[in-house]
Design a protein around this motif. Structure first.
Motif, PDB file in Angstrom:
ATOM      1  N   LEU A 103       4.656 -17.844 -18.543  1.00 52.29           N
ATOM      2  CA  LEU A 103       3.867 -17.916 -19.776  1.00 52.29           C
ATOM      3  C   LEU A 103       2.610 -17.053 -19.679  1.00 52.29           C
ATOM      4  N   ASP A 104       1.952 -17.094 -18.511  1.00 52.00           N
ATOM      5  CA  ASP A 104       0.735 -16.304 -18.308  1.00 52.00           C
ATOM      6  C   ASP A 104       1.018 -14.803 -18.408  1.00 52.00           C
ATOM      7  N   GLU A 105       2.126 -14.377 -17.798  1.00 54.95           N
ATOM      8  CA  GLU A 105       2.479 -12.949 -17.838  1.00 54.95           C
ATOM      9  C   GLU A 105       2.804 -12.505 -19.262  1.00 54.95           C
ATOM     10  N   GLN A 106       3.462 -13.386 -20.010  1.00 50.69           N
ATOM     11  CA  GLN A 106       3.796 -13.044 -21.392  1.00 50.69           C
ATOM     12  C   GLN A 106       2.539 -12.963 -22.256  1.00 50.69           C
ATOM     13  N   VAL A 107       1.556 -13.795 -21.955  1.00 47.06           N
ATOM     14  CA  VAL A 107       0.273 -13.733 -22.666  1.00 47.06           C
ATOM     15  C   VAL A 107      -0.381 -12.370 -22.453  1.00 47.06           C
ATOM     16  N   ASP A 108      -0.292 -11.861 -21.209  1.00 45.18           N
ATOM     17  CA  ASP A 108      -0.861 -10.538 -20.902  1.00 45.18           C
ATOM     18  C   ASP A 108      -0.172  -9.445 -21.717  1.00 45.18           C
ATOM     19  N   VAL A 109       1.143  -9.561 -21.860  1.00 49.72           N
ATOM     20  CA  VAL A 109       1.895  -8.577 -22.647  1.00 49.72           C
ATOM     21  C   VAL A 109       1.489  -8.665 -24.115  1.00 49.72           C
ATOM     22  N   ASP A 110       1.440  -9.891 -24.616  1.00 45.97           N
ATOM     23  CA  ASP A 110       1.084 -10.085 -26.025  1.00 45.97           C
ATOM     24  C   ASP A 110      -0.316  -9.553 -26.324  1.00 45.97           C
ATOM     25  N   ARG A 111      -1.208  -9.736 -25.354  1.00 47.16           N
ATOM     26  CA  ARG A 111      -2.595  -9.275 -25.555  1.00 47.16           C
ATOM     27  C   ARG A 111      -2.639  -7.753 -25.707  1.00 47.16           C
ATOM     28  N   LEU A 112      -1.852  -7.050 -24.883  1.00 48.83           N
ATOM     29  CA  LEU A 112      -1.847  -5.588 -24.945  1.00 48.83           C
ATOM     30  C   LEU A 112      -1.083  -5.070 -26.152  1.00 48.83           C
ATOM     31  N   GLU A 113      -0.102  -5.836 -26.591  1.00 47.86           N
ATOM     32  CA  GLU A 113       0.682  -5.416 -27.757  1.00 47.86           C
ATOM     33  C   GLU A 113      -0.043  -5.727 -29.068  1.00 47.86           C
ATOM     34  N   GLY A 114      -1.034  -6.608 -29.003  1.00 46.81           N
ATOM     35  CA  GLY A 114      -1.760  -7.017 -30.200  1.00 46.81           C
ATOM     36  C   GLY A 114      -2.998  -6.196 -30.446  1.00 46.81           C
ATOM     37  N   HIS A 115      -3.994  -6.846 -31.034  1.00 42.24           N
ATOM     38  CA  HIS A 115      -5.222  -6.144 -31.413  1.00 42.24           C
ATOM     39  C   HIS A 115      -6.427  -6.699 -30.654  1.00 42.24           C
ATOM     40  N   SER A 116      -6.208  -7.030 -29.381  1.00 39.97           N
ATOM     41  CA  SER A 116      -7.293  -7.583 -28.579  1.00 39.97           C
ATOM     42  C   SER A 116      -8.226  -6.470 -28.092  1.00 39.97           C
ATOM     43  N   LEU A 117      -9.378  -6.882 -27.565  1.00 47.64           N
ATOM     44  CA  LEU A 117     -10.326  -5.915 -26.998  1.00 47.64           C
ATOM     45  C   LEU A 117      -9.730  -5.211 -25.781  1.00 47.64           C
ATOM     46  N   THR A 118      -8.894  -5.964 -25.028  1.00 51.94           N
ATOM     47  CA  THR A 118      -8.233  -5.366 -23.855  1.00 51.94           C
ATOM     48  C   THR A 118      -7.323  -4.226 -24.288  1.00 51.94           C
ATOM     49  N   ALA A 119      -6.551  -4.473 -25.346  1.00 53.48           N
ATOM     50  CA  ALA A 119      -5.655  -3.437 -25.857  1.00 53.48           C
ATOM     51  C   ALA A 119      -6.448  -2.233 -26.354  1.00 53.48           C
ATOM     52  N   PHE A 120      -7.563  -2.497 -27.034  1.00 53.81           N
ATOM     53  CA  PHE A 120      -8.421  -1.418 -27.541  1.00 53.81           C
ATOM     54  C   PHE A 120      -8.979  -0.585 -26.393  1.00 53.81           C
ATOM     55  N   PHE A 121      -9.436  -1.268 -25.318  1.00 51.11           N
ATOM     56  CA  PHE A 121     -10.015  -0.569 -24.169  1.00 51.11           C
ATOM     57  C   PHE A 121      -8.994   0.371 -23.524  1.00 51.11           C
ATOM     58  N   TYR A 122      -7.780  -0.145 -23.226  1.00 52.91           N
ATOM     59  CA  TYR A 122      -6.767   0.695 -22.584  1.00 52.91           C
ATOM     60  C   TYR A 122      -6.294   1.806 -23.511  1.00 52.91           C
ATOM     61  N   ASN A 123      -6.341   1.560 -24.823  1.00 50.83           N
ATOM     62  CA  ASN A 123      -5.950   2.591 -25.785  1.00 50.83           C
ATOM     63  C   ASN A 123      -6.977   3.724 -25.796  1.00 50.83           C
ATOM     64  N   VAL A 124      -8.241   3.340 -25.694  1.00 49.85           N
ATOM     65  CA  VAL A 124      -9.320   4.336 -25.690  1.00 49.85           C
ATOM     66  C   VAL A 124      -9.226   5.242 -24.468  1.00 49.85           C
ATOM     67  N   ILE A 125      -8.960   4.646 -23.301  1.00 45.74           N
ATOM     68  CA  ILE A 125      -8.912   5.468 -22.074  1.00 45.74           C
ATOM     69  C   ILE A 125      -7.531   6.105 -21.865  1.00 45.74           C
ATOM     70  N   GLY A 126      -6.621   5.884 -22.828  1.00 47.50           N
ATOM     71  CA  GLY A 126      -5.324   6.550 -22.788  1.00 47.50           C
ATOM     72  C   GLY A 126      -4.331   5.976 -21.806  1.00 47.50           C
ATOM     73  N   LYS A 127      -4.529   4.703 -21.389  1.00 47.78           N
ATOM     74  CA  LYS A 127      -3.622   4.106 -20.411  1.00 47.78           C
ATOM     75  C   LYS A 127      -2.967   2.819 -20.926  1.00 47.78           C
ATOM     76  N   ARG A 128      -2.973   2.664 -22.257  1.00 45.39           N
ATOM     77  CA  ARG A 128      -2.421   1.436 -22.819  1.00 45.39           C
ATOM     78  C   ARG A 128      -0.936   1.295 -22.512  1.00 45.39           C
ATOM     79  N   GLU A 129      -0.158   2.344 -22.734  1.00 45.55           N
ATOM     80  CA  GLU A 129       1.294   2.273 -22.504  1.00 45.55           C
ATOM     81  C   GLU A 129       1.617   2.074 -21.027  1.00 45.55           C
ATOM     82  N   GLU A 130       0.832   2.730 -20.168  1.00 47.14           N
ATOM     83  CA  GLU A 130       1.046   2.569 -18.723  1.00 47.14           C
ATOM     84  C   GLU A 130       0.785   1.128 -18.298  1.00 47.14           C
TER      85      GLU A 130
END
Length: 315
Positions: free
Chosen positions: A47-74
């Protein structure tokens, strides 16, 4: 006297089965408790690992940060791999737990049917003792002691053979896993040389086969350990057997995308070969033990026969 021997033999087999089931059941209860704890922990990880995936796939600050530095998909690929690995491990434990529960139900049902066998066996032995004493023989106690030794050895033979069957089944599955990994390695080598989509699909198909077989092997290894409950083995081998219960854990570590790399497939082959070596070592010990126990059993039967013959001649 043959009438008493037949009754004693029948009830003795039941007593042997009852004691074997009781030992197995005790081991199975322990395994179930351990697996329940493990399943709870892995369910939380999943469940915890899936939460991490959902966070990056959604519109969280974490997803925004990795998107800005160009490493979101990685980062998302890594989190998806970890989520899938956690899911696979949880599924393996769930299947193990289901298999253990089925074994428990079977043992409990057999024990309910055998609950009076010890009293019936004791009564049959008493009847035989009275019959022997009624014809005036002095060999009654010796005959009964020989019967008890035979009972113990028959129990040992049965347990060793059942353990051997479980070990051979696990060994066959490990061979199948190696075959699947060998095929995956061959297709992986072709893929590196530009084999294209076909070789890539074939490689992953064989890896899927290996994954399914490993899940099945983990159940077999647990049953192998259960069958060894009443078999006397030396300390070093006991440590090896305890390792059976963790095989799937370390096999699935580093699963998924990294498996596409040939050296990861090679590592998996080594892990299977190691567990295979342990299985073969235990099987070899059991085979030697079975031969010695069979010989002792035959000797005891000769002793019993001689006692009965002497008692008959005397009287």
């Amino acid at each position: 006297m043959a009438y008493y021997d037949e009754k004693i033999s029948f009830f003795r087999r039941q007593v042997v089965q009852k004691k074997h089931n009781e030992s197995k059941l005790k081991e199975l209860y322990t395994q179930r408790e351990t697996l329940n704890i493990k399943a709870d922990a892995l369910r939380k990880d999943k469940l915890d690992e899936q939460v991490d995936v959902d966070r990056l796939e959604g519109h969280s600050l974490t997803a925004f940060f990795y998107n800005v530095i160009g490493k979101r998909e990685e980062k998302l690929d890594i989190e998806r791999e970890e989520a899938y690995a956690a899911s696979v491990k949880y599924d393996v434990v769930s299947r193990e737990l289901s298999a253990v529960n089925e074994d428990i139900k079977f043992c409990e049902a057999e024990l309910r049917e055998l609950h009076e066998c010890e009293q019936q066996y004791a009564q049959a032995m008493m009847d035989k003792l009275k019959a022997i004493k009624s014809i005036g023989t002095q060999a009654a106690e010796k005959i009964l002691r020989a019967e008890e030794r035979i009972s113990y050895l028959e129990k040992q033979v049965k347990e060793i053979r059942e353990a051997l069957e479980a070990g051979q089944a696990a060994l066959e599955t490990s061979n199948s896993i190696l075959s699947s990994l060998d095929s995956a390695e061959d297709w992986g080598a072709l893929d590196l040389m530009g084999g294209g989509l076909l070789s890539d699909m074939a490689k992953h198909s064989h890896l899927d086969e290996a994954q399914q077989q490993v899940e099945y092997l983990q159940v077999q290894l647990r049953r192998f350990k259960t069958e060894l409950t009443d078999v006397t083995i030396h300390t070093d081998m006991q440590i090896s057997i305890d390792g059976f219960l963790c095989f799937a854990d370390y096999f699935f570590d580093g699963l998924l995308a990294d498996w596409a790399v040939l050296n990861k497939i090679n590592q998996s082959q080594t892990q299977v070969q190691n567990i295979q070596s342990q299985i073969e070592h235990v099987i070899s010990h059991l085979t030697t033990l079975l031969s010695a126990t069979d010989k002792s059993l035959e000797n005891e039967k000769v002793v019993l026969n001689d006692l009965i013959v002497k008692a008959t001649i005397t009287d």
